[in-house]
Scaffold this active site. Structure first.
Site, PDB file in Angstrom:
ATOM      1  N   SER A  96       0.855  -1.191   0.000  1.00  0.00           N
ATOM      2  CA  SER A  96       0.000   0.000   0.000  1.00  0.00           C
ATOM      3  C   SER A  96       0.886   1.234   0.000  1.00  0.00           C
ATOM      4  CB  SER A  96      -0.889   0.004   1.243  1.00  0.00           C
ATOM      5  OG  SER A  96      -1.577   1.238   1.390  1.00  0.00           O
ATOM      6  N   TYR A 118      -2.437  -0.652  10.294  1.00  0.00           N
ATOM      7  CA  TYR A 118      -2.360  -0.962   8.866  1.00  0.00           C
ATOM      8  C   TYR A 118      -1.027  -0.508   8.289  1.00  0.00           C
ATOM      9  CZ  TYR A 118      -3.790  -0.821   3.901  1.00  0.00           C
ATOM     10  OH  TYR A 118      -3.877  -0.997   2.543  1.00  0.00           O
TER      11      TYR A 118
END
Length: 347
Positions: free
Chosen positions: A173, A186
């Site tokens: 990501s 995350y």
């Protein structure tokens, strides 16, 4: 013959750059390998980006294996893929559990005989300020997105090493390059996965195994309905950000780019212009990036309201006003297209 002026020089340089970029792109397309017939295993493949990638790899002529935690979701995905002409095998697996990963790999190997391409995609998303996060939230994120990637990779590697060929694609990501507020568990898991993926490529390339790191920016996958939120306010900003046109990429386009990066054996691909610009700016000015994100956190993101309880996103929390509903119309469409149920989960 007159001398070339500054404007003409700039034009010539620009034309040379454009020609060079075009030539490079043509070469990369020409050099992309045909992967038809190669067996692709995608973790977290029952919905969202995972399902989009399964469709895209199937379009290349690849037999597909997908795993996910929910059997009903897997069955919906199987019907969807088979309806498109794909050859599909499904396995229930929670990648946070090493024992389940072992059994899942064994099942795919027994069914297909080998795994040519492993796509580590399974993920979870927890959204909220640090005060709402617990140590368990960090463990959960690491167990799925980092250790899940490590376990699946380690189990697949022996048969790839034996053939001296294979591909591993790690879906990370932009949050693994720039740590944004309200996504700390995350971010930590994605940063760790980026490090694992980059080091893995260096060690495995001499053995004929290509590793590609994919770093998506915001995508329209409908995932905001399956993230876990500390408040309705966090659900609202995340849902709008993950659905607004102009700052998000469609999951179909992202999947096509991932497949092409896999065929080319690219080291890394950052998906979306905005994500590339953010990563580049952060690389050059890390302090400025942190200061800007601090201002965003202070003036635009919700404050902590006490407690660590989290709940899945929902349309009711996002669509508190007509304008918010209009902003998330593409997100709702993506959720339907990529089989996102309204329940807790990840990407």
């Amino acid at each position: 013959m007159g001398t070339v002026g500054n404007k003409e020089k700039v034009a010539l340089v620009a034309a040379g750059i454009v020609a060079g970029v075009a030539a490079r792109e043509l070469y990369r397309r020409w050099s992309a390998e045909d992967i038809a017939g190669q067996i692709v295993l995608i973790t977290g493949g029952s919905r969202g980006l995972g399902l989009a990638m399964a469709r895209a790899f199937a379009d290349e002529g690849c037999p597909i294996a997908i795993c996910a935690r929910d059997e009903a979701e897997l069955e919906r995905a199987r019907r969807d893929l088979e309806g498109r002409g794909a050859r599909v095998f499904t396995v229930v697996c929670d990648v946070a559990d090493p024992g389940q990963v072992d059994r899942m790999i064994d099942s795919v190997m027994a069914h297909y005989g080998r795994i040519d391409i492993l796509v580590n995609n399974a993920g979870i998303i927890q959204v909220g300020p640090l005060e709402s996060m617990t140590v368990e939230d960090f463990h959960a994120a690491m167990n799925v997105m980092f250790w899940g990637t490590v376990h699946a990779t380690v189990r697949v590697l022996p048969q790839m090493r034996a053939r001296q060929s294979g591909r591993i694609v790690n879906i990370t990501s932009i949050g693994g390059k720039v740590s944004v507020p309200h996504l700390l568990p995350y971010n930590c898991a994605k940063f760790a996965t980026v490090g694992f993926s980059e080091g893995l490529r260096s060690e495995l390339r001499p053995r004929g195994i290509k590793v590609t790191t994919i770093a998506p920016g915001l995508m329209r996958t409908g995932s905001y309905l399956n993230a876990m939120f500390s408040s309705d306010a966090d659900s609202a900003w995340f849902g709008i950000g993950a659905a607004t046109p102009g700052i998000t990429m469609s999951a179909r386009r992202a999947a096509r780019q991932i497949v092409m990066a896999t065929r080319r054996g690219e080291a890394e691909r950052v998906l979306s212009t905005q994500a590339n610009l953010l990563a580049a700016f952060h690389g050059l000015f890390p302090g400025a990036t942190s200061d800007i994100l601090a201002l965003v956190d202070r003036y635009f993101l919700p404050r902590a309201r006490g407690g660590s309880e989290k709940r899945p996103g929902s349309e009711s929390s996002v669509n508190q006003a007509r304008i918010l509903s209009a902003l998330t119309v593409l997100g709702r469409s993506a959720a339907k297209e990529f089989l996102q149920p309204q329940m807790a989960g990840g990407r």
